[in-house]
Design a protein around this motif. Structure first.
Motif, PDB file in Angstrom:
ATOM      1  N   SER A  72       0.825  -1.207   0.000  1.00 37.09           N
ATOM      2  CA  SER A  72       0.000   0.000   0.000  1.00 37.09           C
ATOM      3  C   SER A  72       0.859   1.257   0.000  1.00 37.09           C
ATOM      4  O   SER A  72       0.616   2.192  -0.766  1.00 37.09           O
ATOM      5  N   SER A  96       2.915   1.721  -3.572  1.00 37.60           N
ATOM      6  CA  SER A  96       2.214   2.188  -4.772  1.00 37.60           C
ATOM      7  C   SER A  96       1.545   3.540  -4.586  1.00 37.60           C
ATOM      8  O   SER A  96       1.526   4.358  -5.507  1.00 37.60           O
ATOM      9  N   ARG A  97       1.003   3.811  -3.401  1.00 33.36           N
ATOM     10  CA  ARG A  97       0.196   5.018  -3.228  1.00 33.36           C
ATOM     11  C   ARG A  97       0.985   6.188  -2.645  1.00 33.36           C
ATOM     12  O   ARG A  97       0.521   7.326  -2.704  1.00 33.36           O
ATOM     13  N   TRP A  98       2.171   5.930  -2.100  1.00 37.32           N
ATOM     14  CA  TRP A  98       2.880   7.023  -1.423  1.00 37.32           C
ATOM     15  C   TRP A  98       4.342   7.121  -1.848  1.00 37.32           C
ATOM     16  O   TRP A  98       4.799   8.182  -2.250  1.00 37.32           O
ATOM     17  N   ILE A 109      -4.906  -1.335  -0.789  1.00 39.86           N
ATOM     18  CA  ILE A 109      -5.018  -0.814  -2.148  1.00 39.86           C
ATOM     19  C   ILE A 109      -6.400  -1.131  -2.714  1.00 39.86           C
ATOM     20  O   ILE A 109      -7.065  -0.267  -3.299  1.00 39.86           O
ATOM     21  N   GLU A 162      -9.291   1.729  -3.782  1.00 38.83           N
ATOM     22  CA  GLU A 162      -9.847   1.820  -5.131  1.00 38.83           C
ATOM     23  C   GLU A 162     -11.363   1.651  -5.111  1.00 38.83           C
ATOM     24  O   GLU A 162     -12.085   2.336  -5.849  1.00 38.83           O
ATOM     25  N   LEU A 184      -2.338   7.180   3.397  1.00 37.18           N
ATOM     26  CA  LEU A 184      -2.640   6.628   2.075  1.00 37.18           C
ATOM     27  C   LEU A 184      -3.682   7.431   1.316  1.00 37.18           C
ATOM     28  O   LEU A 184      -3.810   7.269   0.095  1.00 37.18           O
TER      29      LEU A 184
END
Length: 299
Positions: free
Chosen positions: A102, A105-107, A224, A228, A243
């Motif tokens: 998590s 990819s997001r941070w 994640i 989404e 996140l």
């Protein structure tokens, strides 16, 4: 040395014995289960005894396997220690990271260009995974984990804590007027030990029976997927501030009932103690601490 079996057979035996699964051992060693089985068969033939009982769906150690395991474990511990002492850092310009999926990819990935601008000579390689990998086998320099900072034979340095928010898409938020009315709307739940206590506190705070949830999606340790789904307007979710704070700032997600919960876990830098003396690890540690410090606080 002439009386020793091939070193790889001992390494494969150790991994299989630790995981109690040829398949999981194969995943860790990046080989096939058949390769694990063949190496162990070679070792058994060399020793003249059976090390594993092989069942239909599981394996177990024989008496000989149990007798061998402690010495092999100690032997590889000493080998790893000796190699680390001699080769402090054989690749000073390559930084191998393992990062929880998590955060990766997001941070982290969207910000990584800033580290590379500051240290262009360092080639960063990331392995996104929620498993704690083996530093010696996977040639890792550093891990970023989200937990309680307790990892056997590894040093943990806390980066930052975090907070859970109850959030959803603005379109869905307009229909949820009270905490009780949440029971008639879809819930997105991550069944992990850091998220469930936040839900429990929300239920207790508003006297809501959790069994009344209209849960349309439940996942295990996959922030994640939950994020989404929330961005797509599929339900209400409990998600970490780190996140989604950018989505909150942009209005893509909104907080419900101003509910927040201080996480029981925190972000940690994790590695063998000697790794923190490496210049590239020190540079990355300092940089990522700056990135966490720049994160907007709760407002």
């Amino acid at each position: 040395m002439n009386n020793l079996p091939p070193l790889n057979t001992l390494r494969y035996f150790l991994t299989a014995a630790q995981t109690m699964s040829f398949k999981e051992a194969a995943d860790q060693m990046y080989v096939t289960p058949a390769a694990i089985s063949q190496h162990i068969k070679t070792l058994e033939e060399f020793l003249g005894c059976q090390l594993f009982e092989r069942g239909h769906r599981r394996i177990s150690l024989t008496r000989a396997g149990h007798a061998l395991l402690p010495d092999i474990t100690t032997g590889f511990d000493y080998l790893n220690k000796g190699v680390r002492n001699v080769a402090l850092d054989s690749r000073p310009n390559v930084l191998n990271l393992t990062v929880i999926e998590s955060l990766s990819s997001r941070w982290l990935v969207p910000r990584l260009f800033r580290f590379q601008q500051r240290y262009p000579h360092i080639n960063v390689r990331i392995q996104p995974t929620n498993r704690l990998l083996n530093f010696a086998q996977d040639e890792l320099d550093l891990a970023i984990r989200f937990g309680q900072g307790e990892y056997k034979q590894l040093e943990s340095r806390q980066l930052a804590g975090d907070t859970m928010h109850l959030v959803c898409h603005p379109r869905l938020a307009s229909k949820i007027l009270t905490p009780v009315s949440l029971r008639t709307h879809p819930i997105l739940k991550e069944n992990s030990s850091d998220v469930m206590p936040a839900w429990e506190q929300f239920y207790a705070q508003h006297a809501i029976a959790p069994n009344n949830d209209l849960s349309v999606l439940q996942v295990d340790d996959s922030s994640i997927t939950i994020i989404e789904a929330a961005l797509a307007g599929q339900g209400v979710a409990m998600i970490r501030h780190s996140l989604i704070y950018e989505q909150l700032e942009r209005g893509q997600l909104v907080k419900l009932f101003d509910f927040s919960f201080d996480c029981l876990y925190a972000y940690y830098l994790v590695a063998p103690s000697a790794h923190f003396a490496r210049e590239k690890v020190q540079q990355f540690s300092s940089w990522i601490k700056e990135m966490f410090d720049e994160m907007p606080k709760l407002g």
